[in-house]
Write a protein that holds these residues in place. Sequence first.
Motif, PDB file in Angstrom:
ATOM      1  N   THR A 113       0.841  -1.208   0.000  1.00  0.00           N
ATOM      2  CA  THR A 113       0.000   0.000   0.000  1.00  0.00           C
ATOM      3  C   THR A 113       0.876   1.258   0.000  1.00  0.00           C
TER       4      THR A 113
ATOM      5  N   ARG B  84       2.073   1.668  -3.522  1.00  0.00           N
ATOM      6  CA  ARG B  84       0.999   2.226  -4.363  1.00  0.00           C
ATOM      7  C   ARG B  84       0.901   3.744  -4.132  1.00  0.00           C
TER       8      ARG B  84
ATOM      9  N   ILE C   1      -5.143  -4.692  -3.768  1.00  0.00           N
ATOM     10  CA  ILE C   1      -4.662  -3.385  -3.288  1.00  0.00           C
ATOM     11  C   ILE C   1      -4.590  -2.378  -4.438  1.00  0.00           C
TER      12      ILE C   1
END
Length: 289
Positions: free
Chosen positions: A85, A88, A129
């Motif tokens: 995450t 990202r 995700i």
Amino acid sequence: MTNPVFSYELFPPRTQLGERRFWRTVGRLEAQEAAFFSITYGALGSAQSQSVETVEFAAKECETPIAAHLTFEGSTKDEINAVATRYRDAGVDRIVALRGDAREESELASKRGECYKSVPEFISGLLEIHPFDISVACYPDGHPKASNPKADLLALKEKLDAGANRAISQFFFDADDYQRFRDQAGAIGITAPIVAGVLPIRDFNKVASFAEKCGTRVPQSLIDMFAPIADDRDAMAKMSQHQLDAFIDRLIDKDCRHFHIYTLNQMVNVKRCSQKQMSNSVMPLELSA
Ligand SMILES: Cc1cc2nc3c(=O)[nH]c(=O)nc-3n(C[C@H](O)[C@H](O)[C@H](O)COP(=O)(O)OP(=O)(O)OC[C@H]3O[C@@H](n4cnc5c(N)ncnc54)[C@H](O)[C@@H]3O)c2cc1C
């Protein structure tokens, strides 16, 4: 015939000197129009936290896209998902999804919480995700722990069927081994690109020792070529470039179009490779076979 694409693997630096070398190499590689730079995760003695910091910084500083390696062994799902995450959120769209080798730490992780059990399951978790571009590992000379070559290939197919875009190979030294592996992969329905992992031979003794650990076969012709000059730096440098150029040319003749160079954080000159096929511009990854 499409032009070859090159990507470069780096590991997070551990010392100030290493850091200077890392960024100098990155700066010089940026001039080579790479498809991506991949940054390893907890490999070669580096800590995973160093990988995360290096990936986030490189994503901000580099023009070239960054692919972050991630290994799930030794982490819980929550821990590794948190890293994905962060990536990202840092704008990193590419992951090299791997099992890793941290078996003892895996037992400890399973006491902390639920863990991924396989790379395909890990890939599904990553894709929840973010729609990451995912690469996975493959082993033309076999993984040392695989029960047999067929099982190795079937495991690769499962990873690609789970949503990976390509397989990046462990380094190998015989272009015929690449062709055989790719043909066998094709025979079981693998259509994704098999990227050739190429390790330049700068220090022959070190490479031979890496190869032994990874289960990579070192052909006798390479031993004959490098062993007599292993202690002569200048001769090694010349022979190394010659072998790299010739190996990439041989792989191009086998229709390989994407090369993943294991740089060990040192500059690798591939511009002089394969000039017969290469123009100055390098094809975007998405268009390469
Ligand atoms: C391109 C590339 C990048 C890598 N980057 C990193 C990195 O950044 N950090 C790092 O720590 N490592 C890295 N590795 C090493 C990798 O983590 C190890 O090779 C690991 O053992 C297997 O990972 P995998 O994702 O291929 O696993 P898998 O796909 O699960 O395994 C590959 C093959 O080996 C077999 N196998 C694996 N483990 C076992 C086992 N215990 N028993 C029986 N069979 C087994 C599988 O069945 C399969 O055939 C990299 C390897 C490659 C090729």
